[in-house]
Write a protein that holds these residues in place. Structure first.
Motif, mmCIF file in Angstrom:
data_model
loop_
_atom_site.group_PDB
_atom_site.id
_atom_site.type_symbol
_atom_site.label_atom_id
_atom_site.label_comp_id
_atom_site.label_asym_id
_atom_site.label_seq_id
_atom_site.Cartn_x
_atom_site.Cartn_y
_atom_site.Cartn_z
ATOM 1 N N UNK A 52 33.275 53.886 32.320
ATOM 2 C CA UNK A 52 32.920 53.830 30.894
ATOM 3 C C UNK A 52 31.779 54.799 30.585
ATOM 4 N N UNK A 55 33.340 58.182 30.525
ATOM 5 C CA UNK A 55 34.172 58.297 29.329
ATOM 6 C C UNK A 55 33.326 58.571 28.094
ATOM 7 N N UNK A 61 37.658 62.926 34.427
ATOM 8 C CA UNK A 61 37.525 62.168 35.679
ATOM 9 C C UNK A 61 38.765 61.336 35.986
ATOM 10 N N UNK A 62 38.811 60.862 37.220
ATOM 11 C CA UNK A 62 39.892 59.974 37.677
ATOM 12 C C UNK A 62 39.262 58.900 38.553
ATOM 13 N N UNK A 64 40.136 55.854 41.317
ATOM 14 C CA UNK A 64 41.098 55.150 42.157
ATOM 15 C C UNK A 64 40.379 53.982 42.832
ATOM 16 N N UNK A 324 44.792 46.421 37.446
ATOM 17 C CA UNK A 324 44.532 45.491 36.338
ATOM 18 C C UNK A 324 43.047 45.158 36.267
ATOM 19 N N UNK A 327 41.183 48.020 34.914
ATOM 20 C CA UNK A 327 41.453 48.166 33.477
ATOM 21 C C UNK A 327 40.602 47.185 32.667
ATOM 22 N N UNK A 330 37.163 48.387 32.505
ATOM 23 C CA UNK A 330 37.056 49.563 31.629
ATOM 24 C C UNK A 330 37.148 49.158 30.154
ATOM 25 N N UNK A 331 37.342 47.862 29.911
ATOM 26 C CA UNK A 331 37.325 47.373 28.532
ATOM 27 C C UNK A 331 38.677 47.024 27.964
ATOM 28 N N UNK A 332 39.749 47.165 28.755
ATOM 29 C CA UNK A 332 41.083 46.861 28.234
ATOM 30 C C UNK A 332 41.259 45.344 28.116
ATOM 31 N N UNK A 333 41.848 44.910 27.033
ATOM 32 C CA UNK A 333 42.058 43.473 26.806
ATOM 33 C C UNK A 333 43.530 43.253 26.403
ATOM 34 N N UNK A 334 43.816 42.245 25.600
ATOM 35 C CA UNK A 334 45.185 41.998 25.122
ATOM 36 C C UNK A 334 46.129 41.719 26.268
ATOM 37 N N UNK A 335 47.227 42.499 26.341
ATOM 38 C CA UNK A 335 48.244 42.226 27.363
ATOM 39 C C UNK A 335 47.699 42.451 28.776
ATOM 40 N N UNK A 336 46.684 43.319 28.915
ATOM 41 C CA UNK A 336 46.070 43.530 30.234
ATOM 42 C C UNK A 336 45.461 42.218 30.720
ATOM 43 N N UNK A 339 48.120 39.706 31.764
ATOM 44 C CA UNK A 339 48.652 40.004 33.099
ATOM 45 C C UNK A 339 47.665 39.585 34.184
ATOM 46 N N UNK B 74 51.953 50.400 30.114
ATOM 47 C CA UNK B 74 51.309 49.630 29.039
ATOM 48 C C UNK B 74 49.819 49.415 29.354
ATOM 49 N N UNK B 75 49.523 49.044 30.604
ATOM 50 C CA UNK B 75 48.123 48.804 30.989
ATOM 51 C C UNK B 75 47.328 50.116 30.900
ATOM 52 N N UNK B 78 46.737 50.853 27.240
ATOM 53 C CA UNK B 78 45.681 49.958 26.727
ATOM 54 C C UNK B 78 44.304 50.434 27.156
ATOM 55 N N UNK B 79 44.212 50.800 28.440
ATOM 56 C CA UNK B 79 42.914 51.190 28.997
ATOM 57 C C UNK B 79 42.426 52.491 28.372
ATOM 58 N N UNK B 82 41.113 51.734 25.028
ATOM 59 C CA UNK B 82 39.805 51.074 25.025
ATOM 60 C C UNK B 82 38.691 52.063 25.378
ATOM 61 N N UNK B 83 38.981 53.019 26.269
ATOM 62 C CA UNK B 83 37.963 54.030 26.611
ATOM 63 C C UNK B 83 37.699 54.924 25.396
ATOM 64 N N UNK B 86 35.618 53.279 22.987
ATOM 65 C CA UNK B 86 34.272 53.099 23.533
ATOM 66 C C UNK B 86 33.383 54.315 23.258
ATOM 67 N N UNK B 87 34.020 55.480 23.101
ATOM 68 C CA UNK B 87 33.236 56.729 22.993
ATOM 69 C C UNK B 87 32.498 56.795 21.661
#
Lengths: 479, 87
Positions: A52, A55, A61-62, A64, A324, A327, A330-336, A339, B74-75, B78-79, B82-83, B86-87
């Motif tokens: 974050x 970002x 960036x990546x 893993x 997951x 994610x 990183x702030x993802x919500x909802x369907x993430x 799951x 999908x994930x 979504x991610x 959200x990023x 966030x910016x």
């Protein structure tokens, strides 16, 4: 004269600021940054924080998620173009092999595990151990990462709550009232000041935000309450007899929804129950402690309570859904989140299956003079063996005067060993980390860890000599 | 196991080429499947994420794999959102 605390803190923060300014220079030059984080709750929390922060700065960036630092990962990295690498919550103990593969690459390590190997010119290594601070209780990998994020931009203080989740996931709350102390306390203060975190003293039931009260009580194994822990029906009966209103309409209420008076009544009745049960393993005071609430998360979700959040990340990791977990951080919500919640249920079902197997009366747990041995090579998933061992030791199934040594087979064809013991054995001077290290080295494996929770990775076929050496070392302490 | 090869070709439209590239990068580790009876290949072309699944393990396995891929997309989507938020 050994350095004082202020001096240690200065030494600790120096590479953190250096890492932040170096990351900024990477971004300014438009370099692609390769980030690798450890797969446990602390590691993915740390990965989320750095992701974050990068970002927000518009970095390329990546990220893993990786199980452990190994030749496979380093060979892969060395085969790519030599752009900078950030290793988070892993790498500190493998400086020599990192240098071997990546000596011409800018490497930043943000870790809290015991360092091993020599530093090299293109390395920046932030790690509490390098300044004489305790990496098991003072600050975790996500804490180190948080301070780098904060140094990158002071606005990143809102990520402090994720660092608290990481610290709780790393069990850094092994203090009175399960409180985060030391450098972790600074992160907690940042969270409160940034209005993202609230801390209160409360009942420490597992699942306080999401589980019906009777289920939360039955899932609470620390302290283990004989007759209630693991027995949902008994817990329901216990609460009904106390006259608790357990439902709000059709919906089960949770612990977080109980009034102060209701919580006080529940606590006093539980104290009475534990005292009457005469259990020497359970202290009622362990039911109370610091609760860390992420106040910007929705109520009654897994993300509201710091410990539940970390357990969700842990469940994702153990069920091989680390993407997951990352994610979510990183702030993802909802369907993430949906799951991830499904992963929690999968994890719980699998864990229950393993515990049933371990506790069955078919001699799956072998008792020896100085320890119990659980041979799970053909049954228990390597990712779950640590959790299974911890729960077995926390329960009253085994005699707390003996540690448990559990074994599982890894995907790579190695033997993973998890050693767990009751804290009551600390009085006798038990240090499982040292024992695992010595016994593993004897069979060309690697071992280490903490005093009551440790592990080892040894070659297949070396189990018997490893266990033999472990017995000898245990006898020296417990005999 | 069956000798019959079943294939599925999936195209997902994204808002931008960068987004498609990021999604492919995020889900590419999922391409690695042990054995040669299930092959997953994912790539991006302009604003599209494209994926081919070749499967000899039967229709059920093919459907599960497609489910997994779509969930991963999908994930990842979504991610990314959200990023960006966030910016």
């Amino acid at each position: 004269m050994p350095p004082g605390r202020d001096e240690k803190l200065d030494i600790f923060f120096q590479p953190i600021h250096e890492a932040a300014s170096t990351i900024k220079s990477f971004i300014k030059k438009g370099l692609f940054i390769r980030v690798y984080c450890h797969h446990d709750a602390d590691g993915v929390s740390a990965g989320g924080i750095i992701g974050r922060a990068l970002g927000r700065l518009g970095a390329d960036f990546r990220i893993r998620v990786w199980k452990q630092m190994d030749d496979l990962l380093l060979k892969d990295l060395a085969s790519e173009s030599p752009s900078p690498c950030i290793f988070i919550d892993l790498g500190g103990g493998y400086l020599d092999i990192i240098q071997e593969y990546l000596k011409d690459v800018n490497v930043i390590i943000l870790d809290h595990h015991e360092p091993s190997g020599d530093p090299f010119p293109s390395l920046i290594h932030a790690n509490p151990h390098l300044s004489g601070l305790d990496g098991a209780r003072e600050v975790s990998g996500s804490g180190v990462s948080y301070f780098v994020a904060k140094s990158l931009d002071s606005k990143n203080v809102d990520l402090s709550c994720v660092a608290v989740v990481g610290a709780l996931g790393d069990l850094q709350d092994k203090n009175e009232e399960r409180e985060l102390k030391g450098i972790n306390a600074t992160i907690v203060r940042d969270g409160i000041d940034a209005n993202v975190l609230a801390v209160e003293k409360d009942l420490l039931f597992f699942g306080r935000e999401t589980r019906p009260i009777h289920r939360a009580l039955s899932l609470t194994t620390n302290p283990f309450i004989p007759g209630l822990s693991g027995h949902e029906d008994q817990c329901l009966g216990f609460l009904v007899n106390l006259g608790f209103q357990l439902k709000d309409g059709e919906r089960w209420r949770t612990l977080a929804e109980l009034s102060k008076d209701e919580k006080q009544l529940l606590f006093s009745k539980l104290v009475e129950y534990i005292v009457e049960s005469g259990s020497s393993n359970s202290s009622p005071l362990e039911l109370i402690g610091k609760v860390y609430t992420l106040i910007r998360e929705d109520k009654l979700t897994f993300l509201r309570d710091g410990r539940e959040f970390s357990s969700l990340l842990n469940a994702c990791s153990r069920t091989q859904k680390t993407g997951l977990a990352l994610a979510i951080c990183l702030g993802s919500r909802g369907s993430t989140l949906h799951e991830a919640e499904a992963a929690v249920e999968e994890y719980r079902r699998t864990l229950a299956k393993y515990l049933d197997w371990a506790a069955s009366d078919q001699g799956n747990v072998e008792e020896t003079d100085f320890c119990y041995i659980l041979r799970g090579e053909k049954v228990v998933d390597e990712r779950m063996i640590g959790s299974v061992s911890s729960i077995l030791v926390a329960s009253n199934i085994l005699n707390p005067s003996k540690p448990l040594i559990s074994i599982a087979l890894t995907e790579e064809g190695m033997i993973k060993v998890s050693a767990r013991a009751s804290t009551s054995l600390l009085e006798k001077g038990l240090n499982l980390g040292t024992i695992m290290q010595k016994a593993a080295e004897l069979v060309n494996g690697r071992g280490g860890g903490h005093d009551v929770a440790a592990g080892a990775l040894i070659p297949v076929g070396s189990e018997d000599p490893f266990l033999h050496e472990t017995m000898i070392l245990l006898k020296e302490v417990l005999g | 196991m069956t000798d019959r090869v079943q294939e599925a070709y999936v195209v997902i439209m994204c808002d931008g080429a960068g987004e498609a590239e990021s999604i492919v990068s995020a889900i590419s580790p999922d391409n690695i499947v042990p054995g040669d009876d299930l092959i997953v290949d994912t790539w991006n072309e302009d604003r599209e994420v494209r994926c081919v699944v070749s499967c000899r393990r039967g229709l059920r396995s093919l459907i599960s794999t497609l489910d997994d891929i779509l969930l991963s997309v999908k994930i990842a989507d979504n991610t990314l959102q959200s990023i960006q938020k966030d910016v």
